[in-house]
Design a protein around this motif. Structure first.
Motif, PDB file in Angstrom:
ATOM      1  N   UNK A  22      10.903 -12.042  -0.403  1.00  0.00           N
ATOM      2  CA  UNK A  22      10.038 -13.218  -0.508  1.00  0.00           C
ATOM      3  C   UNK A  22       8.609 -12.753  -0.827  1.00  0.00           C
ATOM      4  N   UNK A  23       7.631 -13.105  -0.005  1.00  0.00           N
ATOM      5  CA  UNK A  23       6.254 -12.680  -0.258  1.00  0.00           C
ATOM      6  C   UNK A  23       6.110 -11.165  -0.260  1.00  0.00           C
ATOM      7  N   UNK A  24       6.963 -10.479   0.494  1.00  0.00           N
ATOM      8  CA  UNK A  24       6.958  -9.020   0.490  1.00  0.00           C
ATOM      9  C   UNK A  24       7.385  -8.452  -0.852  1.00  0.00           C
ATOM     10  N   UNK A  25       8.218  -9.188  -1.577  1.00  0.00           N
ATOM     11  CA  UNK A  25       8.611  -8.772  -2.922  1.00  0.00           C
ATOM     12  C   UNK A  25       7.447  -8.889  -3.892  1.00  0.00           C
ATOM     13  N   UNK A  26       6.645  -9.927  -3.723  1.00  0.00           N
ATOM     14  CA  UNK A  26       5.457 -10.061  -4.563  1.00  0.00           C
ATOM     15  C   UNK A  26       4.531  -8.874  -4.322  1.00  0.00           C
ATOM     16  N   UNK A  27       4.367  -8.495  -3.059  1.00  0.00           N
ATOM     17  CA  UNK A  27       3.542  -7.333  -2.718  1.00  0.00           C
ATOM     18  C   UNK A  27       4.144  -6.063  -3.289  1.00  0.00           C
ATOM     19  N   UNK A  28       5.464  -5.923  -3.188  1.00  0.00           N
ATOM     20  CA  UNK A  28       6.153  -4.762  -3.754  1.00  0.00           C
ATOM     21  C   UNK A  28       5.795  -4.592  -5.226  1.00  0.00           C
ATOM     22  N   UNK A  29       5.823  -5.680  -5.984  1.00  0.00           N
ATOM     23  CA  UNK A  29       5.534  -5.578  -7.419  1.00  0.00           C
ATOM     24  C   UNK A  29       4.096  -5.133  -7.675  1.00  0.00           C
ATOM     25  N   UNK A  30       3.187  -5.545  -6.826  1.00  0.00           N
ATOM     26  CA  UNK A  30       1.786  -5.120  -6.971  1.00  0.00           C
ATOM     27  C   UNK A  30       1.629  -3.641  -6.612  1.00  0.00           C
ATOM     28  N   UNK A  31       2.330  -3.205  -5.569  1.00  0.00           N
ATOM     29  CA  UNK A  31       2.288  -1.789  -5.166  1.00  0.00           C
ATOM     30  C   UNK A  31       2.862  -0.922  -6.288  1.00  0.00           C
ATOM     31  N   UNK A  32       3.990  -1.331  -6.840  1.00  0.00           N
ATOM     32  CA  UNK A  32       4.598  -0.545  -7.926  1.00  0.00           C
ATOM     33  C   UNK A  32       3.705  -0.514  -9.164  1.00  0.00           C
ATOM     34  N   UNK A  33       2.939  -1.561  -9.372  1.00  0.00           N
ATOM     35  CA  UNK A  33       2.019  -1.589 -10.508  1.00  0.00           C
ATOM     36  C   UNK A  33       0.889  -0.574 -10.322  1.00  0.00           C
ATOM     37  N   UNK A  34       0.582  -0.256  -9.085  1.00  0.00           N
ATOM     38  CA  UNK A  34      -0.489   0.705  -8.804  1.00  0.00           C
ATOM     39  C   UNK A  34       0.018   2.135  -8.614  1.00  0.00           C
ATOM     40  N   UNK A  35       1.123   2.311  -7.885  1.00  0.00           N
ATOM     41  CA  UNK A  35       1.594   3.656  -7.545  1.00  0.00           C
ATOM     42  C   UNK A  35       3.107   3.797  -7.648  1.00  0.00           C
ATOM     43  N   UNK A  36       3.672   3.607  -8.817  1.00  0.00           N
ATOM     44  CA  UNK A  36       5.128   3.734  -8.937  1.00  0.00           C
ATOM     45  C   UNK A  36       5.617   5.148  -8.663  1.00  0.00           C
ATOM     46  N   UNK A  37       4.742   6.126  -8.823  1.00  0.00           N
ATOM     47  CA  UNK A  37       5.114   7.527  -8.624  1.00  0.00           C
ATOM     48  C   UNK A  37       5.512   7.845  -7.190  1.00  0.00           C
ATOM     49  N   UNK A  38       5.204   6.970  -6.252  1.00  0.00           N
ATOM     50  CA  UNK A  38       5.530   7.218  -4.855  1.00  0.00           C
ATOM     51  C   UNK A  38       6.971   6.877  -4.503  1.00  0.00           C
ATOM     52  N   UNK A  39       7.658   6.144  -5.374  1.00  0.00           N
ATOM     53  CA  UNK A  39       8.950   5.569  -4.999  1.00  0.00           C
ATOM     54  C   UNK A  39      10.098   6.015  -5.896  1.00  0.00           C
ATOM     55  N   UNK A  40      11.250   6.179  -5.268  1.00  0.00           N
ATOM     56  CA  UNK A  40      12.473   6.555  -5.963  1.00  0.00           C
ATOM     57  C   UNK A  40      13.134   5.341  -6.596  1.00  0.00           C
ATOM     58  N   UNK A  41      13.102   4.213  -5.887  1.00  0.00           N
ATOM     59  CA  UNK A  41      13.722   2.984  -6.363  1.00  0.00           C
ATOM     60  C   UNK A  41      13.150   1.809  -5.585  1.00  0.00           C
ATOM     61  N   UNK A  42      13.331   0.610  -6.158  1.00  0.00           N
ATOM     62  CA  UNK A  42      12.805  -0.598  -5.531  1.00  0.00           C
ATOM     63  C   UNK A  42      13.880  -1.675  -5.476  1.00  0.00           C
ATOM     64  N   UNK A  43      13.936  -2.379  -4.352  1.00  0.00           N
ATOM     65  CA  UNK A  43      14.845  -3.497  -4.165  1.00  0.00           C
ATOM     66  C   UNK A  43      14.008  -4.742  -3.904  1.00  0.00           C
ATOM     67  N   UNK A  44      14.070  -5.693  -4.831  1.00  0.00           N
ATOM     68  CA  UNK A  44      13.340  -6.964  -4.686  1.00  0.00           C
ATOM     69  C   UNK A  44      14.327  -8.066  -4.382  1.00  0.00           C
ATOM     70  N   UNK A  45      14.087  -8.778  -3.291  1.00  0.00           N
ATOM     71  CA  UNK A  45      14.994  -9.836  -2.859  1.00  0.00           C
ATOM     72  C   UNK A  45      14.262 -11.174  -2.781  1.00  0.00           C
ATOM     73  N   UNK A  46      14.858 -12.194  -3.395  1.00  0.00           N
ATOM     74  CA  UNK A  46      14.403 -13.582  -3.250  1.00  0.00           C
ATOM     75  C   UNK A  46      12.889 -13.702  -3.369  1.00  0.00           C
ATOM     76  N   UNK A  47      12.360 -13.330  -4.502  1.00  0.00           N
ATOM     77  CA  UNK A  47      10.911 -13.277  -4.684  1.00  0.00           C
ATOM     78  C   UNK A  47      10.553 -13.581  -6.123  1.00  0.00           C
ATOM     79  N   UNK A  48       9.383 -13.113  -6.545  1.00  0.00           N
ATOM     80  CA  UNK A  48       8.972 -13.156  -7.943  1.00  0.00           C
ATOM     81  C   UNK A  48       8.068 -11.965  -8.200  1.00  0.00           C
TER      82      UNK A  48
END
Length: 155
Positions: A22-48
């Motif tokens: 949900x809202x955490x998925x929106x935050x996830x997308x912003x974090x990945x836009x800034x620092x994708x190099x920190x993460x191996x993979x991302x799971x977005x659920x019920x968000x945008x």
């Protein structure tokens, strides 16, 4: 926070996953836009998706989108749009279809999925069901998402 954990704890940098609901998925997308190099993979659920697309596609961080077809809060269209945007960028990079399918997945669950799971609300009910779904969680926590292909409903 991820930078702090990586600096202060013994963490395998090849197994740093990010999940947002949900809202955490929106935050996830912003974090990945800034620092994708920190993460191996991302799971977005019920968000945008609120972040940009170029940073994540340049970093080639695998992203799995999962949502109910009739999600009461967001609807599935924002994920469909994000999926198309990311796919287009990979196509522009001349990645093969198999490479693209390893990097971005769209899993739109039908009403029957929620009914079978005993929930009537797709947005809130997804939280209970996705975390127990062997395909969803297996993709995220497999040896590596690129090595654990999933037959998605729309990938």
């Amino acid at each position: 926070l991820t930078e702090y954990f990586l600096e202060h704890y013994l963490i395998d940098r090849n197994r740093v996953y990010i999940n947002g609901y949900s809202g955490g998925g929106e935050t996830l997308s912003l974090v990945l836009d800034k620092r994708p190099d920190l993460y191996t993979a991302a799971l977005m659920c019920s968000s945008k998706w609120d972040g940009g697309y170029d940073t994540i596609t340049n970093a080639e961080v695998p992203v799995y989108f999962v949502i109910g077809d009739s999600d009461e809060y967001y609807g599935a269209e924002p994920f469909r749009q994000a999926y198309r945007e990311i796919r287009e960028r990979y196509e522009e990079k001349h990645l093969s279809e198999s490479e693209i399918s390893e990097l971005v997945r769209l899993d739109v669950k039908p009403a029957s999925y929620f009914k079978a799971g005993g929930v009537s609300n797709q947005h809130g009910g997804g939280g209970a069901l996705f975390s127990r779904d062997q395909n969803v969680m297996g993709w995220l926590f497999g040896e590596h998402p690129k090595q654990n292909p999933l037959d998605s409903t729309e990938s």
